[in-house]
Design an enzyme around this catalytic site. Structure first.
Site, short mmCIF file in Angstrom:
data_model
loop_
_atom_site.label_atom_id
_atom_site.label_comp_id
_atom_site.label_asym_id
_atom_site.label_seq_id
_atom_site.Cartn_x
_atom_site.Cartn_y
_atom_site.Cartn_z
N HIS A 292 0.00 -5.18 4.07
CA HIS A 292 -1.29 -5.60 4.26
C HIS A 292 -1.22 -7.03 4.62
CE1 HIS A 292 -1.66 -6.34 0.12
NE2 HIS A 292 -2.64 -7.35 0.66
C1 UD1 Z 1 -7.19 -9.41 0.00
C2 UD1 Z 1 -6.77 -10.57 -0.88
C3 UD1 Z 1 -5.31 -10.06 -1.22
C4 UD1 Z 1 -5.21 -8.37 -1.79
C5 UD1 Z 1 -5.80 -7.70 -0.98
C6 UD1 Z 1 -5.95 -6.14 -1.43
C7 UD1 Z 1 -7.59 -12.51 -0.48
C8 UD1 Z 1 -7.27 -13.89 0.09
N1 UD1 Z 1 -6.58 -11.67 -0.13
O1 UD1 Z 1 -6.84 -9.27 1.29
O2 UD1 Z 1 -4.66 -10.70 -1.86
O3 UD1 Z 1 -3.82 -8.19 -1.88
O4 UD1 Z 1 -7.33 -7.93 -0.88
O5 UD1 Z 1 -6.52 -5.40 -0.49
O6 UD1 Z 1 -8.43 -12.44 -1.13
N2 UD1 Z 1 -11.71 -5.00 5.52
C9 UD1 Z 1 -12.38 -3.78 5.99
N3 UD1 Z 1 -13.06 -3.33 4.58
C10 UD1 Z 1 -13.10 -3.95 3.40
C11 UD1 Z 1 -12.20 -4.99 3.14
C12 UD1 Z 1 -11.70 -5.51 4.32
O7 UD1 Z 1 -12.25 -3.38 7.02
O8 UD1 Z 1 -13.71 -3.19 2.51
C13 UD1 Z 1 -10.83 -5.73 6.82
C14 UD1 Z 1 -11.76 -6.73 7.33
O9 UD1 Z 1 -11.20 -6.34 8.83
C15 UD1 Z 1 -11.50 -7.73 7.13
C16 UD1 Z 1 -9.86 -7.63 6.60
O10 UD1 Z 1 -9.70 -6.39 6.27
O11 UD1 Z 1 -11.57 -8.97 7.77
C17 UD1 Z 1 -9.27 -8.82 5.42
O12 UD1 Z 1 -9.95 -8.67 4.22
P1 UD1 Z 1 -10.11 -9.85 3.15
O13 UD1 Z 1 -10.97 -9.40 1.93
O14 UD1 Z 1 -10.51 -10.86 3.77
O15 UD1 Z 1 -8.66 -9.84 2.70
P2 UD1 Z 1 -7.39 -8.76 2.28
O16 UD1 Z 1 -6.60 -8.56 3.60
O17 UD1 Z 1 -8.28 -7.16 2.01
#
Ligand code: UD1
Length: 394
Positions: free
Chosen positions: A223
């Site tokens: 991811h």
């Molecule tokens: C975050 C953490 C990362 C961790 C990961 C575990 C940061 C900088 N990164 O990354 O260290 O390893 O979580 O999962 O905080 N999204 C959904 N549903 C959700 C959450 C996210 O669809 O419930 C999608 C959205 O498109 C969102 C993207 O995932 O924009 C990224 O989510 P985000 O929380 O920004 O970071 P992660 O990549 O999940």
């Protein structure tokens, strides 16, 4: 250091704590702290705590399912921050958590790990004069292109109490000039959770329910932006895994951001629909118990996650880390992990090495299931010492 609770805490002045969770890897780190707080209260300690979810992760499979699996109480407050750019996510969290902290007025804010919720809440609390305790402090990848590395550096620079997992983390903090009295090595809270739920995960039998046999398949997760945000890199990793694992089926619970990228890049046709057949089989993100059972029985795990490097070390399952660096080097030096990088040749070599490895479990010092208890004992001891200090002369 105390790692059990004392009835002598009866009569202590109340300790107030706010605990932050935000993203999936936070839930299994906070659960043992909550368990230990409840045990301390049963032993007579006067502790009030609130659990605040920032809402950084909001999908049921990324968040709600973990509260059920881990027996975590529902959050007292959900800030419903959701997704956004790093600045938006961090800024919105800071603005939303400030009034919550004003109202509850904790002595200490507890943050875990290295996600955006961690830095946002730590920064807010510090500026309000609230002490910050950082659980999983001192980990360093040395790679400042990782958003998590910036979060780690920032939180550790401002935290008042730094709970570490191993002596390497202690050395990193000493090197950065953090005073030794702020740093306490407590072991690994993720392993508390793994040990607590291991037997239940085996009973759940998720791997067998997919028709998989022990060591008859591999598990993968992917991811990180560096691995999935360009089609070229994403495809190179998928092809190397498919080619390096031959007939060994691969189970891939896919993170929502990774799925979105795979769809954008037109890669969904590369995945298969039957678990147990050669190729990469996609599942939705799994609950804690399902994923633990899957990993415990896998021939190997290929991942760019941080926590999985630690869990596979304790499970004795070979781990191939799809990154050039790790903030958890103890999993390489003492555990079952190896760094394969993100290019084809390195991944093929890493997979071959892992397939040939025996994967003997190893247990770094204090990764013993009692880290949450050590943290709570230390917090209460510091609070009591503070309360009994003679008043400063006027
Ligand atoms: C975050 C953490 C990362 C961790 C990961 C575990 C940061 C900088 N990164 O990354 O260290 O390893 O979580 O999962 O905080 N999204 C959904 N549903 C959700 C959450 C996210 O669809 O419930 C999608 C959205 O498109 C969102 C993207 O995932 O924009 C990224 O989510 P985000 O929380 O920004 O970071 P992660 O990549 O999940």
């Amino acid at each position: 250091m105390a790692d059990s609770f004392s009835a002598s805490w009866r009569g202590m002045r109340e300790l107030r704590l706010t605990i932050i969770v935000g993203a999936r890897p936070n839930f299994m780190k906070v659960a043992p702290i909550v368990d230990a707080l409840n045990a301390a209260r049963s032993a007579g300690a006067t502790v009030a705590y609130q659990l605040v979810h920032t809402g950084q992760h909001y999908d049921a499979r990324m968040s709600g399912a973990f509260f059920d699996d881990l027996g975590l109480p529902r959050p007292d407050i959900n800030l419903e921050i959701g997704s956004g750019s790093h600045a938006e996510q961090t800024g919105r969290t800071m603005m939303a958590v400030e009034p919550v902290l004003t109202e509850f007025a904790p002595h200490v804010l507890i943050v875990v790990g290295d996600v955006n919720s961690t830095i946002a809440c730590a920064l807010t609390a510090t500026k309000m004069g609230i002490k910050v305790a950082h659980v999983e402090a001192g980990l360093r990848s040395g790679d400042r292109t990782m958003p998590e590395e910036i979060n780690r550096l920032g939180v550790d620079a401002i935290a008042d109490i730094l709970y570490t997992t191993d002596s390497g983390a202690d050395a990193n903090l000493a090197h950065e000039g953090v005073p030794a009295e702020r740093v306490v090595m407590v072991g690994n809270v993720m392993i508390d959770t793994l040990e607590k739920h291991r037997a239940r995960a085996a009973e759940r039998g998720y791997a067998a329910s997919l028709g998989l046999t022990p060591q008859g398949y591999a598990t993968m997760t992917l991811h990180r932006p560096a691995n999935v945000d360009t089609a070229e890199r994403f495809v190179e990793i998928l092809d190397a895994l498919r080619d390096g694992l031959g007939d060994l089926p691969v189970i891939f619970p896919i993170h929502p951001r990774t799925r979105a990228k795979a769809e954008t890049f037109g890669l969904m046709g590369r995945f298969i629909n039957t678990p147990g057949a050669p190729g990469i089989y996609l599942t939705e993100p799994l609950g804690y118990l399902e994923f633990l059972d899957l990993n415990a029985n896998a021939a190997l795990v290929a991942t760019d996650s941080g926590g999985l490097q630690e869990e596979t070390t304790i499970l004795g399952v070979p781990c191939v880390t799809l990154r050039d660096n790790t903030e958890r080097p103890i999993t390489v030096s003492e555990g079952t992990n190896r760094l394969a990088g993100t290019r084809r040749a390195g991944i093929l070599a890493g997979l071959a090495d892992a397939l040939a490895a025996t994967g003997t479990p190893s247990r770094p010092p204090l990764w013993d299931g009692r880290s949450g208890t050590r943290i709570v004992a230390d917090l209460i001891a510091r609070h009591n010492a503070q309360q009994t200090k003679p008043a400063e002369p006027a």
